[in-house]
Design an enzyme around this catalytic site. Structure first.
Site, PDB file in Angstrom:
ATOM      1  N   ASP A  69       1.805  -5.857 -17.593  1.00 16.26           N
ATOM      2  CA  ASP A  69       0.822  -5.162 -16.756  1.00 16.26           C
ATOM      3  C   ASP A  69       1.070  -3.664 -16.841  1.00 16.26           C
ATOM      4  OD1 ASP A  69      -0.149  -7.598 -15.852  1.00 16.26           O
ATOM      5  OD2 ASP A  69       0.908  -7.523 -13.934  1.00 16.26           O
ATOM      6  N   GLN A 112      -5.677   1.356 -18.857  1.00 14.57           N
ATOM      7  CA  GLN A 112      -6.495   1.586 -17.654  1.00 14.57           C
ATOM      8  C   GLN A 112      -7.581   2.614 -17.964  1.00 14.57           C
ATOM      9  OE1 GLN A 112      -2.879   2.851 -15.966  1.00 14.57           O
ATOM     10  NE2 GLN A 112      -2.714   1.176 -14.500  1.00 14.57           N
ATOM     11  N   ARG A 158      -5.249  -5.788 -22.683  1.00 11.85           N
ATOM     12  CA  ARG A 158      -6.112  -6.052 -21.519  1.00 11.85           C
ATOM     13  C   ARG A 158      -6.662  -4.701 -21.085  1.00 11.85           C
ATOM     14  NH1 ARG A 158      -2.828  -7.511 -16.610  1.00 11.85           N
ATOM     15  NH2 ARG A 158      -2.735  -9.618 -17.447  1.00 11.85           N
ATOM     16  N   LYS A 182      -9.964  -1.254 -15.156  1.00 10.15           N
ATOM     17  CA  LYS A 182     -10.282   0.087 -14.645  1.00 10.15           C
ATOM     18  C   LYS A 182      -9.012   0.825 -14.236  1.00 10.15           C
ATOM     19  CE  LYS A 182     -14.977  -0.797 -12.966  1.00 10.15           C
ATOM     20  NZ  LYS A 182     -15.845  -0.918 -11.776  1.00 10.15           N
ATOM     21  N   HIS A 197     -14.506  -7.456 -12.732  1.00 14.19           N
ATOM     22  CA  HIS A 197     -15.500  -8.276 -12.026  1.00 14.19           C
ATOM     23  C   HIS A 197     -16.788  -7.489 -11.886  1.00 14.19           C
ATOM     24  CE1 HIS A 197     -11.369  -8.642 -10.515  1.00 14.19           C
ATOM     25  NE2 HIS A 197     -11.552  -9.908 -10.796  1.00 14.19           N
TER      26      HIS A 197
HETATM   27  P1  FDA Z   1     -14.873  -2.996  -9.082  1.00 14.54           P
HETATM   28  O1  FDA Z   1     -13.691  -2.614  -8.276  1.00 14.54           O
HETATM   29  O2  FDA Z   1     -16.006  -2.067  -9.172  1.00 14.54           O
HETATM   30  O3  FDA Z   1     -15.327  -4.419  -8.579  1.00 14.54           O
HETATM   31  C1  FDA Z   1     -16.522  -5.012  -9.032  1.00 14.54           C
HETATM   32  C2  FDA Z   1     -16.904  -6.053  -7.987  1.00 14.54           C
HETATM   33  O4  FDA Z   1     -15.893  -7.078  -7.954  1.00 14.54           O
HETATM   34  C3  FDA Z   1     -16.926  -5.521  -6.550  1.00 14.54           C
HETATM   35  O5  FDA Z   1     -18.159  -4.946  -6.228  1.00 14.54           O
HETATM   36  C4  FDA Z   1     -16.661  -6.793  -5.767  1.00 14.54           C
HETATM   37  O6  FDA Z   1     -17.833  -7.580  -5.704  1.00 14.54           O
HETATM   38  C5  FDA Z   1     -15.655  -7.503  -6.615  1.00 14.54           C
HETATM   39  N1  FDA Z   1     -14.267  -7.219  -6.259  1.00 14.54           N
HETATM   40  C6  FDA Z   1     -13.383  -6.442  -6.934  1.00 14.54           C
HETATM   41  N2  FDA Z   1     -12.180  -6.469  -6.351  1.00 14.54           N
HETATM   42  C7  FDA Z   1     -12.303  -7.278  -5.269  1.00 14.54           C
HETATM   43  C8  FDA Z   1     -11.392  -7.730  -4.257  1.00 14.54           C
HETATM   44  N3  FDA Z   1     -10.116  -7.362  -4.251  1.00 14.54           N
HETATM   45  N4  FDA Z   1     -11.854  -8.580  -3.316  1.00 14.54           N
HETATM   46  C9  FDA Z   1     -13.144  -8.978  -3.320  1.00 14.54           C
HETATM   47  N5  FDA Z   1     -14.050  -8.598  -4.247  1.00 14.54           N
HETATM   48  C10 FDA Z   1     -13.634  -7.762  -5.204  1.00 14.54           C
HETATM   49  N6  FDA Z   1      -4.989  -2.804 -12.751  1.00 14.54           N
HETATM   50  C11 FDA Z   1      -3.957  -2.043 -13.189  1.00 14.54           C
HETATM   51  O7  FDA Z   1      -3.874  -0.872 -12.839  1.00 14.54           O
HETATM   52  N7  FDA Z   1      -3.003  -2.602 -14.001  1.00 14.54           N
HETATM   53  C12 FDA Z   1      -3.060  -3.882 -14.429  1.00 14.54           C
HETATM   54  O8  FDA Z   1      -2.194  -4.333 -15.175  1.00 14.54           O
HETATM   55  C13 FDA Z   1      -4.147  -4.681 -13.976  1.00 14.54           C
HETATM   56  N8  FDA Z   1      -4.259  -5.988 -14.338  1.00 14.54           N
HETATM   57  C14 FDA Z   1      -5.410  -6.687 -14.030  1.00 14.54           C
HETATM   58  C15 FDA Z   1      -5.584  -7.993 -14.502  1.00 14.54           C
HETATM   59  C16 FDA Z   1      -6.785  -8.644 -14.272  1.00 14.54           C
HETATM   60  C17 FDA Z   1      -6.957 -10.037 -14.828  1.00 14.54           C
HETATM   61  C18 FDA Z   1      -7.822  -8.004 -13.555  1.00 14.54           C
HETATM   62  C19 FDA Z   1      -9.143  -8.661 -13.358  1.00 14.54           C
HETATM   63  C20 FDA Z   1      -7.619  -6.772 -13.023  1.00 14.54           C
HETATM   64  C21 FDA Z   1      -6.422  -6.093 -13.236  1.00 14.54           C
HETATM   65  N9  FDA Z   1      -6.184  -4.838 -12.690  1.00 14.54           N
HETATM   66  C22 FDA Z   1      -5.103  -4.099 -13.129  1.00 14.54           C
HETATM   67  C23 FDA Z   1      -7.029  -4.333 -11.586  1.00 14.54           C
HETATM   68  C24 FDA Z   1      -8.167  -3.476 -12.076  1.00 14.54           C
HETATM   69  O9  FDA Z   1      -7.679  -2.271 -12.575  1.00 14.54           O
HETATM   70  C25 FDA Z   1      -9.161  -3.195 -10.938  1.00 14.54           C
HETATM   71  O10 FDA Z   1      -8.484  -2.521  -9.926  1.00 14.54           O
HETATM   72  C26 FDA Z   1      -9.813  -4.426 -10.359  1.00 14.54           C
HETATM   73  O11 FDA Z   1     -10.111  -5.368 -11.345  1.00 14.54           O
HETATM   74  C27 FDA Z   1     -11.137  -4.069  -9.669  1.00 14.54           C
HETATM   75  O12 FDA Z   1     -11.979  -3.435 -10.577  1.00 14.54           O
HETATM   76  P2  FDA Z   1     -13.288  -4.111 -11.211  1.00 14.54           P
HETATM   77  O13 FDA Z   1     -13.267  -3.762 -12.660  1.00 14.54           O
HETATM   78  O14 FDA Z   1     -13.324  -5.543 -10.906  1.00 14.54           O
HETATM   79  O15 FDA Z   1     -14.466  -3.286 -10.607  1.00 14.54           O
END
Ligand code: FDA
Length: 303
Positions: A125, A155, A176, A179, A219
């Site tokens: 990660d 990221q 991976r 964001k 997501h």
């Molecule tokens: P965004 O935050 O815009 O979310 C899109 C939509 O998803 C939201 O509108 C909501 O509907 C839903 N959503 C997102 N988070 C939610 C929550 N906690 N509860 C409820 N609904 C939610 N980061 C990092 O810095 N280092 C890493 O190694 C990783 N590893 C990692 C693995 C995996 C498998 C995932 C999916 C994510 C990560 N992340 C991570 C976290 C990533 O950087 C980010 O913070 C989250 O995925 C949320 O960003 P989205 O891209 O989902 O977009």
């Protein structure tokens, strides 16, 4: 996020731990490996792969880092015994990065070698920006030592990420792309939502051009759409989607129904607090969840 949500995000560290634990239970399999196994079995039955994460970060003593290494060894034993479709995710600070690069490298090598012996895979990660250089160095170091069963995370919110993609290209890396959850100074990080999305798409294009295996971890439906536009002519084995346990499972179901590979991030363990705070901080419905939890407790107390 509403103003109320932002206010609650700032106050979260002051919220009592039992409340944080209750609110974040959907994001964590449980304190024990057997709970993670059950969650992974359910995901596998629904056509989803998994990556198991032993919770624990910013470890500051050697024995605790060794305990995390051993916990991963137990995870591999269970993956094999139960034939789970799962790899693992690790954190450099959980393997002792704060105690020194060499110690962390040795611990990571132990986990990666164990994984290799059973044909499994380890992804490191990415944590806050103070660890980016070391984490990428660990990745290059162990790939150089012949471990091809190792992946890393980039990221999109970091301004450096496109340069990192180019620097890694010679390794045909498994990356991976997410964001990024850690808040950094604006000198090194995009904060604007649309800028982060644009950077994500740019990094995705650069990774695909470099022939990397890309795990699209988001997501965000807009980003998933942009990804689908790009990967349709690639084989289904050239990429995967990844999502966090407890976040938008219906979106994951749709991707699986359309024949895409999806991996769920399944954290478990006793060190649940920091991970839980991060997940709650990005939950758009946080204020509602806190309000419902508080109201629920008042009602059960009969007040
Ligand atoms: P965004 O935050 O815009 O979310 C899109 C939509 O998803 C939201 O509108 C909501 O509907 C839903 N959503 C997102 N988070 C939610 C929550 N906690 N509860 C409820 N609904 C939610 N980061 C990092 O810095 N280092 C890493 O190694 C990783 N590893 C990692 C693995 C995996 C498998 C995932 C999916 C994510 C990560 N992340 C991570 C976290 C990533 O950087 C980010 O913070 C989250 O995925 C949320 O960003 P989205 O891209 O989902 O977009």
């Amino acid at each position: 996020m509403t103003l109320l949500d932002s206010a609650i995000v700032r106050l979260l560290p002051a919220v009592p731990k039992p409340v944080v634990r209750r609110l974040s239970s959907r994001y964590i399999a449980g304190p024990r490996l057997e709970e993670a196994v059950r969650v992974v079995q359910a995901a596998n039955a629904a056509g989803k792969l998994a990556t198991i994460d032993v919770l624990g970060e910013e470890i500051s003593d050697e024995a605790a880092a060794t305990a995390i290494v051993e916990a991963y060894e137990d995870v591999f034993t269970e993956i094999e015994r139960r034939r789970l479709k799962s790899n693992v995710s690790v954190k450099a600070t959980g393997l002792g990065l704060a105690l020194g690069y060499d110690l962390c490298r040795a611990n990571l090598e132990r986990v990666v070698a164990h994984a290799a012996s059973s044909g499994n895979f380890v992804r490191v990660d990415m944590e806050d920006a103070s660890t980016t250089d070391d984490t990428l160095a660990l990745y290059r170091d162990l790939r150089g030592a012949g471990y091809d069963n190792l992946g890393v995370v980039l990221q999109a919110s970091l301004r450096r990420t496109l340069d990192d993609v180019h620097a890694l290209a010679d390794l045909r890396p498994s990356v991976r792309l997410c964001k990024g959850i850690y808040i950094e100074s604006t000198a090194i990080q995009f904060r604007d939502y649309e800028q982060v999305r644009a950077s994500f798409v740019q990094a995705l294009d650069a990774l695909l051009a470099a022939g990397a295996y890309v795990a699209i971890a988001t997501h965000d439906e807009w980003l998933i759409e942009r990804t689908l536009e790009r990967v349709t002519e690639l084989g289904r084995d050239a990429y995967e989607f990844q999502m966090l346990l407890g976040v938008r499972p219906e979106l994951g179901d749709r991707l699986v129904a359309d024949g895409h590979r999806l991996r769920i991030y399944v954290p478990f363990g006793e060190h649940w607090y920091r991970y839980s705070l991060r997940r709650l901080q990005e939950n758009p419905a946080l204020a509602g969840a806190v309000a419902r939890d508080t109201l629920g407790r008042l009602l059960t107390r009969g007040v």
